[in-house]
Design an enzyme around this catalytic site. Structure first.
Site, mmCIF file in Angstrom:
data_model
loop_
_atom_site.group_PDB
_atom_site.id
_atom_site.type_symbol
_atom_site.label_atom_id
_atom_site.label_comp_id
_atom_site.label_asym_id
_atom_site.label_seq_id
_atom_site.Cartn_x
_atom_site.Cartn_y
_atom_site.Cartn_z
ATOM 1 N N GLU A 1 -0.473 5.915 -9.528
ATOM 2 C CA GLU A 1 -0.618 4.540 -9.996
ATOM 3 C C GLU A 1 -0.038 4.352 -11.394
ATOM 4 O OE1 GLU A 1 -1.415 2.139 -8.215
ATOM 5 O OE2 GLU A 1 -2.582 2.916 -6.536
ATOM 6 N N GLU B 1 2.042 -7.456 -0.474
ATOM 7 C CA GLU B 1 3.072 -6.932 0.433
ATOM 8 C C GLU B 1 3.573 -7.971 1.430
ATOM 9 O OE1 GLU B 1 1.235 -3.554 -1.494
ATOM 10 O OE2 GLU B 1 0.354 -5.259 -0.430
ATOM 11 N N THR C 1 8.608 -0.067 -6.098
ATOM 12 C CA THR C 1 7.495 -0.295 -5.178
ATOM 13 C C THR C 1 6.425 -1.189 -5.793
ATOM 14 O OG1 THR C 1 6.033 0.842 -3.620
ATOM 15 C CG2 THR C 1 6.083 1.682 -5.865
ATOM 16 N N ASP D 1 3.309 4.731 2.623
ATOM 17 C CA ASP D 1 4.242 3.605 2.580
ATOM 18 C C ASP D 1 5.407 3.802 1.609
ATOM 19 O OD1 ASP D 1 2.409 3.562 0.534
ATOM 20 O OD2 ASP D 1 1.903 1.451 0.712
ATOM 21 N N GLU E 1 -8.006 -6.101 4.955
ATOM 22 C CA GLU E 1 -7.555 -4.781 4.534
ATOM 23 C C GLU E 1 -7.180 -3.921 5.743
ATOM 24 O OE1 GLU E 1 -7.207 -2.406 0.819
ATOM 25 O OE2 GLU E 1 -6.556 -4.243 1.781
#
Length: 897
Positions: A150, A388, A474, A276, A370
């Site tokens: 992160e 997204e 991303t 992902d 979710e």
């Protein structure tokens, strides 16, 4: 994608020219890779007339609305939270590291993530002020433990993106003239602080690192973890290692890997959470670095994704060693980025289909849950304002020019304002079904959501720079394509083995021909309409698939319709390569051997049937209910005998009844309860005894309720079963609405049920009390005038351990938890699928639906007869046996706890 420069720390992936949306070609040698640019430009013109075009005025209104919403969120952070990590919008305060849970504890995290977005929205003054705040207020030399992943994508990426914007403004000559690469230096400092995490034998980083002390073991609260997610591999060496560890037959990678041994910890593979960004790294590494090897690897992975994971419009996780075996019956919302990546790939059709499915789910629940099931119901109800779906919406609009995607963007805006907006910002949804909020507004909300929405509605002249000159990481930070310092010729990794062959045929369809994809300008609309219909009907089998199984003249068998005693259904299963195995404990196991199916299409139907079976089980696995009590209160028992019973997920909730349901028992005819009750005059006003099997529990309840019964007791037909050897379960519904069932229905295993049947045979009239717990003995004595012995104690209320619809399946049903023998890594996919086994949870409820065994059906009794060994025993003998087993049962209960 990691946002750093290659020369910085070997984290980042920066270079030249790309496929997809970025219209830049390095040289004539790379011109073929740039064909998607022509494809997208042509496609934009071809499709712009598909829907009613949105006026420039309306687009401007929506664009201004995005800016207002960004200001609302950003200003509330500055007013109520700065310099804390994030804003807590319900309590109007900041989330400070160490005091409240935070994914990335780092001072002024919001500013790192937002500085790119500020300049994109033409807020030059605010951008310059934000940069000054970062430089003056943020310190990286902190004794805090952060997520390497992160921090890399949010903070390091934000610093590098901010540096790129600052340089651009400085070169413009009007702003940031004082800037001397301070953000870049800070990015280098942060990268060096993250670097110790990569000091592993594999190159895969530790998941957490101490910014001050690195990775030094427990004293720095780091270095003890052994596993990391696939998406957490940012650096080149880590990517190479993951490529080497891919499953060679399926060319898929797992979700979690041991950073030391390289063993896959979670072998499920998909495109959502935990994996992902890995695929995004590969494609964008090629875009930035110009190294064909990254594109080759991406194409090989992508081919496997489309072969095994993609079931348009669904994207379902599979097992890397058994890629035809579903690993989940639900999808998580993070996969919503994938249609956007498919646009960059140039594979537009599946992007349109999956996006449409996501859009319809969004409209059904206001936000993407979710996680949601294959029939588009909520699986996990949270929605942390993820961006997204907006990202993919932007890329599809960019590729097609279809105003339909502008309307999708409008839906996103409207739902955010209607349901998530609060006085101090925007609050994450705790439950999309109820509209409840969570006191959280993650930094990615501002870093990505408003950026993509602004770009969606913006005209070219609204942007301060040409976004085609940049690639989105991303986390939606912007890195300029001009940063590449790598030659444009193909390079080969030094760890590539000589026998490894990368198939260049993948390049043949990287840049598809628009005339083949879209012979009709209305083609995208034609793709969307059946998907919209499928979601509207909450149908787990999307409409684009063929509706009739070849040679059968009827639609494929659906799990919710399956009856195991139906010969026609059994024949359909046989054609799909599915066989039934009846276990000794009464459960039914379904096993599929794809090689035994009559055709490849039938084998595919078999896989989907198994998936639906697991999904039906998962849907019916509701919150655990405690066991219930059946207390025999008539002479000569007077409440001394209490039988522990399993509850039903429908009908009267005995826990809400102070008195329970009291009545005399009678055997229903037919004993199975699967047809209209023929002895209704005896059942009326009584508690009906039923035998398990042949139909669903809910069907039995409806039949006895129609006959006037006040309750029902289902007795297991699996001879010898007992609560002291098998865990209790809940009786699930039939997949339909069961609100019409208003009486209580309880379940007894065979041994306990036989006690009740023998008492009825011996005493003719037996009265029982159905309740959530046994009535007090003294109270029963007062009611009956009897004296109660104290030598026998009732069972406790904590003996429930699992839920029916198969006792062995948890809420998140995964075939890895089922009885599947391990498969050697070198086994071919064909061999793998031949050994696929799935325990059919719903069949357990349908089994109540089930048991077509010859020894059962050939001599099925309509009424219970005392012709078995246990049945010939007296009630006292049965009770004595039962008491002996009670101690063992209680010990089992302790072991489970």
């Amino acid at each position: 994608m990691n946002g750093s420069f290659q020369g910085l720390l070997n984290f980042g992936l920066v270079d030249c020219r790309l496929c997809g949306l970025y219209a830049h070609c390095c040289d004539l040698a790379h011109l073929p890779r740039c064909r998607p640019v022509l494809f997208l430009l042509m496609l934009s013109g071809a499709l712009c007339s598909l829907g009613q075009a949105m006026s420039r005025e309306e687009k401007q209104r929506l664009r201004n609305q995005v800016i207002e919403m960004f200001d609302h969120a950003y200003q509330n952070y500055m007013d109520h939270a700065y310099p804390a990590d994030e804003l807590m919008p319900l309590t109007c305060r900041g989330r400070v590291r160490g005091l409240e849970p935070s994914r990335v504890p780092l001072l002024a995290l919001f500013l790192f993530c937002c500085i790119n977005g500020i300049i994109l929205l033409n807020k030059t003054t605010e951008f310059e002020a934000a940069v000054r705040r970062v430089l003056s207020d943020v310190r990286l030399d902190n004794d805090i433990v952060v997520s390497v992943f992160e921090t890399n994508i949010r903070v390091l990426g934000g610093l590098l993106g901010g540096h790129s914007m600052a340089v651009m403004l400085k070169e413009g000559g009007q702003h940031m003239q004082w800037y001397q690469d301070e953000l870049l230096h800070m990015a280098k400092d942060l990268g060096l602080r993250l670097l110790p995490a990569f000091n592993t034998s594999s190159g895969l980083p530790y998941p957490r690192v101490n910014l001050k002390y690195g990775v030094r073991g427990p004293e720095t609260r780091t270095g003890t973890e052994t596993d990391t997610c696939t998406a957490c591999a940012h650096a080149r060496r880590a990517l190479d290692f993951l490529w080497e560890k891919r499953q060679r037959n399926s060319n898929l990678v797992g979700t979690t890997i041991n950073i030391h041994s390289g063993e896959w910890v979670r072998r499920d593979s998909g495109v959502g959470a935990g994996i992902d960004s890995y695929y995004e790294y590969l494609l964008k590494a090629y875009i930035l670095l110009g190294d064909d090897l990254f594109l080759q690897r991406f194409n090989i992975h992508y081919a496997s994704i489309m072969k095994y994971i993609s079931q348009p419009p669904l994207l379902l996780d599979v097992h890397i060693h058994k890629p035809l075996l579903p690993a989940r019956t639900w999808m998580d919302s993070l996969l919503a980025f994938f249609p956007g990546l498919q646009v960059l790939k140039g594979d537009i059709r599946p992007a349109i289909e999956t996006h449409e499915m996501l859009y319809q789910v969004t409209k059904k629940h206001n936000f993407l849950p979710e996680a949601f099931t294959t029939d588009f119901r909520v699986h996990w109800a949270q929605h942390p304002l993820r961006p997204e779906f907006a990202e993919s919406t932007y890329f599809l609009y960019k590729a097609t020019g279809d105003p339909y995607y502008l309307e999708a963007g409008r839906t996103i805006l409207d739902n955010l304002n209607r349901f998530a907006r609060v006085p101090c910002g925007f609050a994450a949804m705790k439950d999309v079904r109820t509209g409840s909020h969570e006191d959280r507004m993650d930094s990615f909300f501002l870093a990505e959501m408003f950026k993509y929405l602004f770009l969606l509605f913006a005209e070219t002249e609204d942007l301060p720079f040409d976004v085609e000159d940049y690639v989105f990481t991303t986390e939606a930070h912007l890195l300029p394509l001009s940063l590449s310092a790598v030659p444009h010729s193909s390079s080969v990794s030094s760890n590539r083995t000589s026998e490894e062959e990368l198939d260049d045929s993948n390049f043949d369809w990287t840049c598809p021909n628009t005339r083949l994809l879209f012979p009709d300008p209305a083609f995208p609309r034609n793709l969307r309409e059946p998907i919209r219909s499928a979601v509207d009907k909450s149908c787990p089998r999307p409409a684009p698939y063929r509706c009739v199984e070849p040679g059968m003249g009827r639609p494929p068998l659906r799990a919710q319709d399956f009856m195991a005693n139906n010969p026609e259904h059994l024949e359909l299963l046989r054609r799909m390569g599915v066989s039934l195995i009846h276990l000794k404990d009464g459960r039914v196991q379904l096993v599929q051997h794809a090689t035994q199916a009559v055709s490849a299409v039938a084998a595919e139907d078999g896989v989907r049937f198994m998936q639906e079976m697991m999904e039906l089980s998962s849907q019916q696995q509701k919150e655990q209910l405690p066991p219930r009590a059946i207390q025999i209160v008539s002479h000569p028992f007077f409440g001394r005998v209490v039988l522990t019973a399993g509850p039903a997920q429908f009908g009267t909730d005995l826990s809400k009844s102070s008195t329970g349901v009291r009545g005399f028992v009678t055997v229903a005819e037919p004993y199975s309860g699967c047809a209209e009750i023929t002895n209704a005059e005896y059942v009326q006003g009584h508690i009906a005894l039923l035998q398990r099997g042949q139909c669903m529990f809910a069907e039995k309840a409806r039949h006895i309720q129609k006959a006037g019964a006040i309750g029902g007791i289902v007795i297991d037909d699996n001879e010898g079963s007992s609560s002291d050897t098998a865990p209790l379960f809940q009786m699930a519904g039939d997949g339909r609405n069961t609100d019409d069932i208003t009486l209580p229905l309880l379940f007894l295993f065979h041994k306990e049920g036989n006690i009740l049947l023998e008492a009825l045979k011996e005493y003719r009239e037996v009265e029982v009390l159905l309740s959530d717990k046994a009535r007090d003995r003294a109270e029963e004595d007062c009611l009956t005038g009897a004296t109660t012995p104290t030598s026998f104690e009732p069972t406790t209320q904590s003996q429930m351990s699992t839920v029916e619809l198969d006792e062995s399946v948890s809420e998140e049903v995964t075939p890895s938890q089922e009885e599947v023998s391990p498969v050697d890594e070198e086994t071919s996919p064909a061999e793998e699928v031949s050994s696929m086994e799935v325990e059919a949870s719903p069949t357990e409820v349908e089994a109540d639906s089930a048991q077509p065994r010859e020894e059962r059906d050939s001599d099925r009794r309509e009424e219970p007869e005392g012709d078995t060994d246990s049945g010939s025993q007296s009630v006292d003998e049965l009770l004595a046996d039962w008491r002996e087993d009670l101690e063992a049962f209680q010990q089992m209960e302790k072991d489970e706890l």
